[in-house]
Design a protein around this motif. Structure first.
Motif, PDB file in Angstrom:
ATOM      1  N   HIS A  97       0.840  -1.198   0.000  1.00 38.31           N
ATOM      2  CA  HIS A  97       0.000   0.000   0.000  1.00 38.31           C
ATOM      3  C   HIS A  97       0.876   1.249   0.000  1.00 38.31           C
ATOM      4  N   ILE A  98       0.444   2.243  -0.758  1.00 34.88           N
ATOM      5  CA  ILE A  98       1.155   3.522  -0.827  1.00 34.88           C
ATOM      6  C   ILE A  98       0.169   4.660  -0.626  1.00 34.88           C
ATOM      7  N   ASP A  99       0.684   5.799  -0.152  1.00 36.67           N
ATOM      8  CA  ASP A  99      -0.092   7.029  -0.113  1.00 36.67           C
ATOM      9  C   ASP A  99       0.108   7.716  -1.450  1.00 36.67           C
ATOM     10  N   LEU A 100      -0.976   8.215  -2.014  1.00 40.09           N
ATOM     11  CA  LEU A 100      -0.961   8.764  -3.362  1.00 40.09           C
ATOM     12  C   LEU A 100      -1.737  10.066  -3.376  1.00 40.09           C
ATOM     13  N   SER A 101      -1.079  11.151  -3.767  1.00 40.63           N
ATOM     14  CA  SER A 101      -1.788  12.426  -3.839  1.00 40.63           C
ATOM     15  C   SER A 101      -2.444  12.559  -5.217  1.00 40.63           C
ATOM     16  N   LEU A 102      -3.585  13.226  -5.233  1.00 40.14           N
ATOM     17  CA  LEU A 102      -4.310  13.477  -6.479  1.00 40.14           C
ATOM     18  C   LEU A 102      -3.875  14.839  -6.992  1.00 40.14           C
ATOM     19  N   ALA A 103      -3.306  14.872  -8.191  1.00 40.79           N
ATOM     20  CA  ALA A 103      -2.699  16.100  -8.700  1.00 40.79           C
ATOM     21  C   ALA A 103      -3.049  16.308 -10.165  1.00 40.79           C
ATOM     22  N   ASN A 104      -2.841  17.527 -10.616  1.00 42.18           N
ATOM     23  CA  ASN A 104      -2.950  17.830 -12.037  1.00 42.18           C
ATOM     24  C   ASN A 104      -1.576  17.601 -12.651  1.00 42.18           C
ATOM     25  N   ARG A 105      -1.421  16.504 -13.361  1.00 42.20           N
ATOM     26  CA  ARG A 105      -0.154  16.163 -14.006  1.00 42.20           C
ATOM     27  C   ARG A 105      -0.302  16.223 -15.525  1.00 42.20           C
ATOM     28  N   GLU A 106      -1.265  17.028 -15.974  1.00 41.90           N
ATOM     29  CA  GLU A 106      -1.590  17.119 -17.395  1.00 41.90           C
ATOM     30  C   GLU A 106      -0.378  17.471 -18.259  1.00 41.90           C
TER      31      GLU A 106
END
Length: 167
Positions: A97-106
């Motif tokens: 399991h990992i922590d994952l940030s939600l980002a704009n990587r467009e």
């Protein structure tokens, strides 16, 4: 040992075979997420978001509980408030399991970066000059599938040899 880029899966999000950059300069891992909507479900804060299609995977929607909201520095070093989720990641034959940030990587070259917190304590060494040491590149996987389909068609009997006369 892993390469500076690998293919990962996030099965709890329905994501299979996403290219990820292994970024030891980034503390937190991030995934490209659009249309983020937060809501409450059973007394817990959740987020619904869309991972847009790329040439390697289809567009998909996910709904997951929110782990945290943190100020995370973007690529320019400017802190921005991001939603963080926890999800299972598969890399090669390993999973955790990992922590994952939600980002704009467009505007970024990869839909996902795997930061140093996600690989810390996993006995992983990153080879900065090699790629896909723990996984198969999407291009090779596509060629394997196409070759397998071609091989299967070559082994199938033709329609005329399948037909038998009624007598």
């Amino acid at each position: 040992m892993v390469g500076w880029r690998e293919v990962v899966s996030l099965p709890e999000l329905g994501i299979q075979d996403m290219r990820a950059k292994i970024d030891t300069g980034a503390r937190t891992s991030a995934i490209h997420a659009e249309d983020q909507v937060t809501f409450e479900k059973d007394g817990t804060n959740w987020v619904r978001f869309r991972v847009p299609a790329s040439r390697y995977h289809k567009s998909l929607f996910a709904e997951v509980p929110i782990l945290d909201q943190r100020d995370i520095k973007n690529t320019s070093g400017v802190p921005e408030r991001r939603i963080v989720i926890r999800t299972l990641m598969v890399l090669g034959r390993h999973h955790w399991h990992i922590d994952l940030s939600l980002a704009n990587r467009e505007k970024m070259g990869f839909d996902m970066i795997l930061g140093r917190t996600a690989i810390r304590g996993r006995r992983i060494v990153v080879h900065p000059g090699r790629s896909f040491l723990a996984s198969v590149s999407p291009e090779k996987k596509t060629r394997r599938v196409q070759q397998s389909e071609t091989d299967t068609k070559a082994r199938e009997p033709t329609g005329s040899s399948r037909q038998r006369s009624g007598t």
